[in-house]
Design a protein around this motif. Structure first.
Motif, PDB file in Angstrom:
ATOM      1  N   ILE A   1       0.838  -1.056   0.106  1.00 16.06           N
ATOM      2  CA  ILE A   1      -0.041  -0.058  -0.044  1.00 16.06           C
ATOM      3  C   ILE A   1       0.798   0.993   0.019  1.00 16.06           C
ATOM      4  O   ILE A   1       1.830   1.411   0.772  1.00 16.06           O
ATOM      5  CB  ILE A   1      -0.913  -0.025   1.143  1.00 16.06           C
ATOM      6  N   LYS A   2       0.712   2.136  -1.060  1.00 13.51           N
ATOM      7  CA  LYS A   2       1.369   3.431  -1.178  1.00 13.51           C
ATOM      8  C   LYS A   2       0.470   4.672  -0.433  1.00 13.51           C
ATOM      9  O   LYS A   2      -0.483   4.827  -0.902  1.00 13.51           O
ATOM     10  CB  LYS A   2       1.751   3.762  -2.619  1.00 13.51           C
ATOM     11  N   ILE A   3       1.402   5.017   0.335  1.00 11.76           N
ATOM     12  CA  ILE A   3       0.867   6.383   1.193  1.00 11.76           C
ATOM     13  C   ILE A   3       1.326   7.448   0.888  1.00 11.76           C
ATOM     14  O   ILE A   3       2.793   7.616   1.101  1.00 11.76           O
ATOM     15  CB  ILE A   3       0.896   6.127   2.839  1.00 11.76           C
ATOM     16  N   GLY A   4       0.834   8.403   0.337  1.00 13.06           N
ATOM     17  CA  GLY A   4       1.560   9.765   0.323  1.00 13.06           C
ATOM     18  C   GLY A   4       1.421  10.843   1.191  1.00 13.06           C
ATOM     19  O   GLY A   4       0.191  10.865   1.493  1.00 13.06           O
ATOM     20  N   ILE A   5       2.288  11.347   1.707  1.00  9.89           N
ATOM     21  CA  ILE A   5       1.996  12.197   2.719  1.00  9.89           C
ATOM     22  C   ILE A   5       2.612  13.666   2.600  1.00  9.89           C
ATOM     23  O   ILE A   5       3.473  13.699   2.027  1.00  9.89           O
ATOM     24  CB  ILE A   5       2.633  12.027   4.252  1.00  9.89           C
ATOM     25  N   LEU A   6       1.552  14.709   2.570  1.00  8.45           N
ATOM     26  CA  LEU A   6       1.910  16.112   2.193  1.00  8.45           C
ATOM     27  C   LEU A   6       1.659  17.021   3.598  1.00  8.45           C
ATOM     28  O   LEU A   6       0.549  17.244   4.086  1.00  8.45           O
ATOM     29  CB  LEU A   6       1.020  16.709   1.057  1.00  8.45           C
ATOM     30  N   GLN A   7       3.154  17.411   3.986  1.00  2.95           N
ATOM     31  CA  GLN A   7       3.083  18.408   5.174  1.00  2.95           C
ATOM     32  C   GLN A   7       3.176  19.732   4.626  1.00  2.95           C
ATOM     33  O   GLN A   7       4.039  19.925   3.884  1.00  2.95           O
ATOM     34  CB  GLN A   7       4.226  18.001   6.099  1.00  2.95           C
TER      35      GLN A   7
ATOM     36  N   GLU B   1       3.702   7.769  10.850  1.00  2.75           N
ATOM     37  CA  GLU B   1       4.632   6.905  10.579  1.00  2.75           C
ATOM     38  C   GLU B   1       4.884   5.808  11.377  1.00  2.75           C
ATOM     39  O   GLU B   1       4.739   4.593  11.116  1.00  2.75           O
ATOM     40  CB  GLU B   1       5.980   7.588  10.030  1.00  2.75           C
ATOM     41  N   ASP B   2       4.823   6.368  12.648  1.00  2.39           N
ATOM     42  CA  ASP B   2       5.096   5.103  13.653  1.00  2.39           C
ATOM     43  C   ASP B   2       3.812   4.288  13.767  1.00  2.39           C
ATOM     44  O   ASP B   2       4.057   2.854  13.983  1.00  2.39           O
ATOM     45  CB  ASP B   2       5.126   5.726  15.111  1.00  2.39           C
ATOM     46  N   GLN B   3       2.748   4.589  13.954  1.00  4.31           N
ATOM     47  CA  GLN B   3       1.486   3.802  13.920  1.00  4.31           C
ATOM     48  C   GLN B   3       1.524   2.903  12.701  1.00  4.31           C
ATOM     49  O   GLN B   3       0.852   1.920  12.724  1.00  4.31           O
ATOM     50  CB  GLN B   3       0.349   4.782  14.242  1.00  4.31           C
ATOM     51  N   LEU B   4       1.615   3.613  11.610  1.00  8.59           N
ATOM     52  CA  LEU B   4       1.300   2.774  10.430  1.00  8.59           C
ATOM     53  C   LEU B   4       2.297   1.775  10.429  1.00  8.59           C
ATOM     54  O   LEU B   4       2.183   0.380   9.862  1.00  8.59           O
ATOM     55  CB  LEU B   4       1.512   3.782   9.296  1.00  8.59           C
ATOM     56  N   ALA B   5       3.579   1.812  11.061  1.00  7.81           N
ATOM     57  CA  ALA B   5       4.769   0.897  10.965  1.00  7.81           C
ATOM     58  C   ALA B   5       4.305  -0.273  12.113  1.00  7.81           C
ATOM     59  O   ALA B   5       4.495  -1.464  11.624  1.00  7.81           O
ATOM     60  CB  ALA B   5       6.036   1.249  11.253  1.00  7.81           C
ATOM     61  N   LYS B   6       3.585   0.394  12.983  1.00  7.14           N
ATOM     62  CA  LYS B   6       3.132  -0.592  14.150  1.00  7.14           C
ATOM     63  C   LYS B   6       1.921  -1.683  13.774  1.00  7.14           C
ATOM     64  O   LYS B   6       2.085  -2.543  14.255  1.00  7.14           O
ATOM     65  CB  LYS B   6       3.023   0.196  15.583  1.00  7.14           C
ATOM     66  N   ARG B   7       0.956  -0.897  13.314  1.00  6.45           N
ATOM     67  CA  ARG B   7      -0.287  -1.693  12.996  1.00  6.45           C
ATOM     68  C   ARG B   7      -0.327  -2.162  11.607  1.00  6.45           C
ATOM     69  O   ARG B   7      -1.722  -2.542  11.161  1.00  6.45           O
ATOM     70  CB  ARG B   7      -1.316  -0.650  13.394  1.00  6.45           C
ATOM     71  N   ALA B   8       0.721  -2.148  10.752  1.00 10.94           N
ATOM     72  CA  ALA B   8       0.250  -2.469   9.465  1.00 10.94           C
ATOM     73  C   ALA B   8      -0.334  -4.048   9.291  1.00 10.94           C
ATOM     74  O   ALA B   8       0.172  -5.057  10.100  1.00 10.94           O
ATOM     75  CB  ALA B   8       1.695  -2.794   8.423  1.00 10.94           C
ATOM     76  N   PRO B   9      -1.371  -4.521   8.452  1.00 11.17           N
ATOM     77  CA  PRO B   9      -1.880  -5.397   8.636  1.00 11.17           C
ATOM     78  C   PRO B   9      -0.945  -6.600   8.103  1.00 11.17           C
ATOM     79  O   PRO B   9      -0.157  -6.395   7.181  1.00 11.17           O
ATOM     80  CB  PRO B   9      -3.240  -5.137   7.478  1.00 11.17           C
ATOM     81  N   LYS B  10      -1.034  -7.741   8.450  1.00 12.48           N
ATOM     82  CA  LYS B  10      -0.305  -8.741   8.262  1.00 12.48           C
ATOM     83  C   LYS B  10      -0.321  -9.196   6.856  1.00 12.48           C
ATOM     84  O   LYS B  10      -1.308  -9.393   6.149  1.00 12.48           O
ATOM     85  CB  LYS B  10      -0.617 -10.092   9.095  1.00 12.48           C
TER      86      LYS B  10
ATOM     87  N   VAL C   1      -6.357   6.044   8.575  1.00 13.68           N
ATOM     88  CA  VAL C   1      -5.899   5.388   7.131  1.00 13.68           C
ATOM     89  C   VAL C   1      -6.042   3.953   7.087  1.00 13.68           C
ATOM     90  O   VAL C   1      -6.095   3.425   6.242  1.00 13.68           O
ATOM     91  CB  VAL C   1      -4.103   5.667   7.117  1.00 13.68           C
ATOM     92  N   LEU C   2      -5.660   3.257   8.357  1.00 16.35           N
ATOM     93  CA  LEU C   2      -5.582   1.823   8.588  1.00 16.35           C
ATOM     94  C   LEU C   2      -7.009   1.383   8.470  1.00 16.35           C
ATOM     95  O   LEU C   2      -7.440  -0.026   7.731  1.00 16.35           O
ATOM     96  CB  LEU C   2      -5.118   1.263   9.991  1.00 16.35           C
ATOM     97  N   GLU C   3      -8.021   2.282   8.710  1.00 18.09           N
ATOM     98  CA  GLU C   3      -9.512   1.702   8.457  1.00 18.09           C
ATOM     99  C   GLU C   3      -9.708   1.611   6.928  1.00 18.09           C
ATOM    100  O   GLU C   3     -10.351   0.658   6.465  1.00 18.09           O
ATOM    101  CB  GLU C   3     -10.689   2.587   9.153  1.00 18.09           C
ATOM    102  N   LEU C   4      -9.142   2.474   6.188  1.00 19.27           N
ATOM    103  CA  LEU C   4      -9.328   2.328   4.762  1.00 19.27           C
ATOM    104  C   LEU C   4      -8.489   1.267   4.153  1.00 19.27           C
ATOM    105  O   LEU C   4      -8.980   0.510   3.150  1.00 19.27           O
ATOM    106  CB  LEU C   4      -8.682   3.722   4.226  1.00 19.27           C
ATOM    107  N   ILE C   5      -7.275   0.991   4.586  1.00 16.96           N
ATOM    108  CA  ILE C   5      -6.528   0.141   4.158  1.00 16.96           C
ATOM    109  C   ILE C   5      -7.000  -1.509   4.212  1.00 16.96           C
ATOM    110  O   ILE C   5      -7.018  -2.297   3.692  1.00 16.96           O
ATOM    111  CB  ILE C   5      -5.124   0.043   4.865  1.00 16.96           C
ATOM    112  N   LYS C   6      -7.869  -1.559   5.788  1.00 19.00           N
ATOM    113  CA  LYS C   6      -8.474  -2.857   5.785  1.00 19.00           C
ATOM    114  C   LYS C   6      -9.793  -3.202   5.027  1.00 19.00           C
ATOM    115  O   LYS C   6     -10.331  -4.162   5.307  1.00 19.00           O
ATOM    116  CB  LYS C   6      -8.956  -2.671   7.476  1.00 19.00           C
ATOM    117  N   GLY C   7     -10.212  -2.132   4.335  1.00 19.24           N
ATOM    118  CA  GLY C   7     -11.130  -2.339   3.197  1.00 19.24           C
ATOM    119  C   GLY C   7     -12.564  -1.595   3.744  1.00 19.24           C
ATOM    120  O   GLY C   7     -13.362  -1.667   2.630  1.00 19.24           O
ATOM    121  N   LYS C   8     -12.534  -0.278   4.325  1.00 17.92           N
ATOM    122  CA  LYS C   8     -13.513   0.391   4.436  1.00 17.92           C
ATOM    123  C   LYS C   8     -13.527   1.547   3.342  1.00 17.92           C
ATOM    124  O   LYS C   8     -12.537   1.898   2.902  1.00 17.92           O
ATOM    125  CB  LYS C   8     -13.716   1.122   5.873  1.00 17.92           C
ATOM    126  N   SER C   9     -14.728   2.065   2.906  1.00 22.77           N
ATOM    127  CA  SER C   9     -14.711   3.079   2.048  1.00 22.77           C
ATOM    128  C   SER C   9     -14.792   4.284   2.715  1.00 22.77           C
ATOM    129  O   SER C   9     -15.132   4.333   3.992  1.00 22.77           O
ATOM    130  CB  SER C   9     -16.175   3.140   1.260  1.00 22.77           C
TER     131      SER C   9
END
Length: 332
Positions: free
Chosen positions: A39-45, A60-69, A283-291
């Motif tokens: 999954i490609k995540i683009g971040i604009l600060q 970044e830390d939470q995405l690394a920690k909670r990335a789906p298996k 973000v993780l909710e969307l990665i897991k399949g929610k619209s």
């Protein structure tokens, strides 16, 4: 025979039209993300400063920690450094790079991404008024391709804090950027609530960081305290705000915890890092399949007091007992 050919042609055209409609519908905003190994995540600060940096790190830390298996999350970070033309360019670059989800940290960044795509999900962070910024119309069920987190400044708590900590204050100056949608709504709310409590509120708007020192020198001769809303332009020039206020012995109340560490007297704040963590959870909710429409905008509208002991001592301010037990203290 001619009738059969005509009928065949009509059927073929019907199939093409239905196919086109289906294709268009399947690419509409709000569609569920198809399962992928990467999954490609683009971040604009928007700009570099402590508060937004902590939000980005939390993401970044939470995405690394909670990335789906079984899934890899790759992140491409871009920083516009406050340049509006870069926001537009970088937004398009992140979309063209094939980002599956894009994250905008601060209102202008989220607006730039939302303008660049109507298909790719946009997750906002550090946006205090998403409806006023025209990013969403409905918070509970976003109808477009934008959702995320809105951290609303706890204005009422801030007014109460000013009353408790500096009871002799009568006139409050509010410094904000005239071109930030977030700031305008905060100034209106702060002015209303502070005036209800008997304060005189004097707003001072600046178009850019260049005008902050001059505006501070004018304002500090007319007010007893200064309030800084959640404003990225002022945050970028906050050292000038603190330098001038210290010289004038005027307390500054800020809206984020990092500004207390930089020298403001106090703030009712939310942890900026934790806001990043909660944004990543969206973000993780969307990665897991929610619209997008299935991920309500998360509202964080409360905070806790942060106080700078060194600043209080310099100003000769005695901290009330209730704050001694409830506040988080920094000494820098």
């Amino acid at each position: 025979m001619k009738n059969k050919r005509l009928m065949g042609t009509l059927i073929l055209l019907a199939i093409m039209v239905i196919g086109a409609l289906f294709s268009r519908t399947s690419g509409q905003s709000g569609d569920k993300l198809a399962p992928k190994k990467e999954i490609k995540i683009g971040i604009l600060q928007l700009v570099t400063h402590a508060a937004l940096d902590q939000i980005e790190q939390g993401i970044e830390d939470q995405l690394a920690k909670r990335a789906p298996k079984g899934q890899k999350i790759s992140i491409k970070l871009m920083n516009a450094e406050g340049d509006q033309s870069k926001i537009q360019t970088m937004s398009r670059q992140l979309i063209r790079a094939g980002s599956d989800i894009v994250v905008g940290i601060a209102t202008p960044a989220a607006q730039g991404l939302a303008a660049a795509t109507k298909d790719t999900p946009v997750v906002m962070a550090a946006v205090s008024d998403p409806v006023g910024a025209k990013l969403v119309k409905r918070l509970k069920k976003p109808e477009g391709n934008v959702t995320g987190l809105s951290n609303k400044v706890p204005v009422k708590q801030t007014v109460d804090l000013i009353s408790d900590l500096t009871p002799t204050v009568k006139k409050i100056g509010v410094l904000y950027a005239s071109n930030e949608d977030n700031s305008l709504s905060q100034v209106r709310e702060f002015s209303h609530l502070a005036q209800e409590k008997g304060y005189q509120v004097i707003p001072y708007a600046v178009p850019s960081t260049n005008e902050v020192p001059t505006t501070m020198s004018i304002m500090l001769g007319k007010v007893d305290a200064v309030f800084i809303p959640q404003d990225n332009t002022i945050a970028s020039a906050f050292s000038s705000v603190i330098s001038a206020s210290r010289a004038a012995k005027i307390p500054v109340y800020s809206s984020v915890d990092t500004m207390v560490e930089e020298g403001s007297l106090a703030s009712i704040s939310q942890s900026q890092y934790q806001l990043g963590v909660e944004t990543a959870n969206q973000v993780l909710e969307l990665i897991k399949g929610k619209s997008v429409s299935e991920v309500p905008v998360m509202i964080v509208d409360h905070g806790k007091p942060f106080l700078n002991k060194k600043t209080a001592e310099e100003l000769g301010i005695t901290i009330p007992k209730n704050l001694l037990t409830s506040a988080t203290f920094v000494r820098k």
